[in-house]
Write a protein that holds these residues in place. Structure first.
Motif, PDB file in Angstrom:
ATOM      1  N   VAL A   1       4.830  14.404  -9.157  1.00 34.48           N
ATOM      2  CA  VAL A   1       4.706  13.621  -7.925  1.00 34.48           C
ATOM      3  C   VAL A   1       5.435  12.295  -8.036  1.00 34.48           C
ATOM      4  O   VAL A   1       5.945  11.770  -7.037  1.00 34.48           O
ATOM      5  N   LEU A   2       5.495  11.728  -9.238  1.00 37.18           N
ATOM      6  CA  LEU A   2       6.217  10.471  -9.408  1.00 37.18           C
ATOM      7  C   LEU A   2       7.718  10.675  -9.253  1.00 37.18           C
ATOM      8  O   LEU A   2       8.403   9.857  -8.626  1.00 37.18           O
ATOM      9  N   MET A   3       8.232  11.780  -9.793  1.00 40.19           N
ATOM     10  CA  MET A   3       9.669  12.033  -9.746  1.00 40.19           C
ATOM     11  C   MET A   3      10.158  12.314  -8.332  1.00 40.19           C
ATOM     12  O   MET A   3      11.197  11.806  -7.913  1.00 40.19           O
ATOM     13  N   ILE A   4       9.415  13.126  -7.581  1.00 32.87           N
ATOM     14  CA  ILE A   4       9.910  13.527  -6.257  1.00 32.87           C
ATOM     15  C   ILE A   4       9.270  12.757  -5.116  1.00 32.87           C
ATOM     16  O   ILE A   4       9.779  12.768  -4.007  1.00 32.87           O
ATOM     17  N   GLY A   5       8.144  12.089  -5.391  1.00 34.50           N
ATOM     18  CA  GLY A   5       7.472  11.356  -4.326  1.00 34.50           C
ATOM     19  C   GLY A   5       7.620   9.862  -4.422  1.00 34.50           C
ATOM     20  O   GLY A   5       7.388   9.132  -3.450  1.00 34.50           O
ATOM     21  N   GLY A   6       7.992   9.387  -5.606  1.00 35.08           N
ATOM     22  CA  GLY A   6       8.090   7.953  -5.788  1.00 35.08           C
ATOM     23  C   GLY A   6       6.714   7.312  -5.785  1.00 35.08           C
ATOM     24  O   GLY A   6       5.745   7.892  -6.252  1.00 35.08           O
ATOM     25  N   ASN A   7       6.643   6.140  -5.211  1.00 38.52           N
ATOM     26  CA  ASN A   7       5.393   5.381  -5.240  1.00 38.52           C
ATOM     27  C   ASN A   7       5.260   4.607  -3.936  1.00 38.52           C
ATOM     28  O   ASN A   7       5.221   3.369  -3.926  1.00 38.52           O
ATOM     29  N   ILE A   8       5.191   5.322  -2.834  1.00 40.34           N
ATOM     30  CA  ILE A   8       5.138   4.704  -1.509  1.00 40.34           C
ATOM     31  C   ILE A   8       3.688   4.649  -1.047  1.00 40.34           C
ATOM     32  O   ILE A   8       3.090   5.691  -0.767  1.00 40.34           O
ATOM     33  N   PRO A   9       3.089   3.464  -0.968  1.00 40.17           N
ATOM     34  CA  PRO A   9       1.683   3.348  -0.554  1.00 40.17           C
ATOM     35  C   PRO A   9       1.435   3.974   0.816  1.00 40.17           C
ATOM     36  O   PRO A   9       2.195   3.761   1.757  1.00 40.17           O
ATOM     37  N   GLY A  10       0.373   4.771   0.903  1.00 37.82           N
ATOM     38  CA  GLY A  10       0.014   5.409   2.156  1.00 37.82           C
ATOM     39  C   GLY A  10       0.826   6.636   2.502  1.00 37.82           C
ATOM     40  O   GLY A  10       0.515   7.344   3.463  1.00 37.82           O
ATOM     41  N   GLU A  11       1.860   6.935   1.713  1.00 39.25           N
ATOM     42  CA  GLU A  11       2.733   8.079   2.003  1.00 39.25           C
ATOM     43  C   GLU A  11       2.792   9.050   0.826  1.00 39.25           C
ATOM     44  O   GLU A  11       2.500  10.237   0.971  1.00 39.25           O
TER      45      GLU A  11
ATOM     46  N   GLN B   1       1.922   7.733  -2.621  1.00 37.12           N
ATOM     47  CA  GLN B   1       1.205   7.161  -3.757  1.00 37.12           C
ATOM     48  C   GLN B   1      -0.175   7.809  -3.900  1.00 37.12           C
ATOM     49  O   GLN B   1      -1.055   7.609  -3.075  1.00 37.12           O
ATOM     50  N   VAL B   2      -0.335   8.615  -4.943  1.00 33.72           N
ATOM     51  CA  VAL B   2      -1.618   9.270  -5.216  1.00 33.72           C
ATOM     52  C   VAL B   2      -2.372   8.456  -6.264  1.00 33.72           C
ATOM     53  O   VAL B   2      -1.856   7.489  -6.823  1.00 33.72           O
ATOM     54  N   LEU B   3      -3.615   8.853  -6.551  1.00 36.31           N
ATOM     55  CA  LEU B   3      -4.462   8.079  -7.451  1.00 36.31           C
ATOM     56  C   LEU B   3      -3.889   7.982  -8.860  1.00 36.31           C
ATOM     57  O   LEU B   3      -4.008   6.943  -9.512  1.00 36.31           O
TER      58      LEU B   3
END
Length: 220
Positions: free
Chosen positions: A158-168, A170-172
């Motif tokens: 999830v970090l590699m493909i989702g990045g770290n976008i709050p509310g979009e 960013q998971v726990l």
């Protein structure tokens, strides 16, 4: 934290539903398919996330989901760093946790029972509803719980493909990493304890239900 909790739960729920829909026919083919060599290759591909570093899978998905990638080029901005991309990555990464319980249960179904159903004019959907589901219902519960619990703790993919976008995106698990990086250990403890407690509770409920089910089966 509430925003990350919402994204995490939404991701786990959507991924679990998609996994059950996609993995049921795949698990059936792995268990009952006629091509032994192709089934072996499929089983190996499905089990690959169990030993493959999550960042490796995430890296290749990132390339595929980029605006110029094989998949991302069919969208305006690509699927990288989007919730949709996050769902796809989570589904791929959790495949073995859903396919394996289902295929193991399907493999135990007596072929003569299926043949009897076909001889009585039952189609594929009717066989699934009347024969497969009643026999393998416990496997679906196990697969759903394992798929959901595994998604809760995903990090590398999830970090590699989702990045770290709050509310979009960013998971726990990613928020936990952020809190540790900023030395906010109080918040990190809260997040870590929540994930630990939720995962442990899911497994306790699953194994307790399985034990209760086996006890009822033996008693009957």
């Amino acid at each position: 934290m509430l925003a990350a909790l919402w994204v995490t739960c939404k991701l786990a729920l959507i991924s679990s539903i998609l996994l059950l829909l996609l993995c049921t026919p795949l698990a059936w083919w792995v268990a009952q398919g006629k091509s032994r060599h192709l089934r072996t290759l499929t089983e190996a591909a499905v089990a690959l996330p169990l030993i493959l570093p999550p960042t490796v899978l995430g890296f290749y998905l990132l390339i595929l989901f980029s605006p110029s990638g094989l998949i991302g080029q069919f969208t305006e901005t690509g699927l990288a760093f989007t919730f949709t991309g996050l769902v796809i990555g989570s589904v791929l990464y959790s495949l073995p946790f859903v396919v394996q319980p289902l295929s193991a249960s399907f493999a135990q179904i007596d072929p003569r029972l299926l043949q009897l159903g076909r001889s009585q004019g039952l189609g594929k959907r009717q066989l699934l509803q009347r024969l497969v589901l009643p026999v393998s219902g416990h496997a679906f519960v196990t697969a759903a719980v394992l798929g959901f619990a595994h998604t809760l703790g995903e990090f590398g993919v999830v970090l590699m493909i989702g990045g770290n976008i709050p509310g979009e995106t960013q998971v726990l698990s990613i928020l936990l990493f952020d809190e540790v990086e900023t030395l906010n250990f109080e918040a990190a403890h809260t997040i870590a304890a929540s994930l630990l407690g939720a995962s442990f509770l899911l497994l306790v409920l699953l194994y307790g239900w399985q034990r209760h089910r086996r006890g009822r089966y033996v008693a009957a």
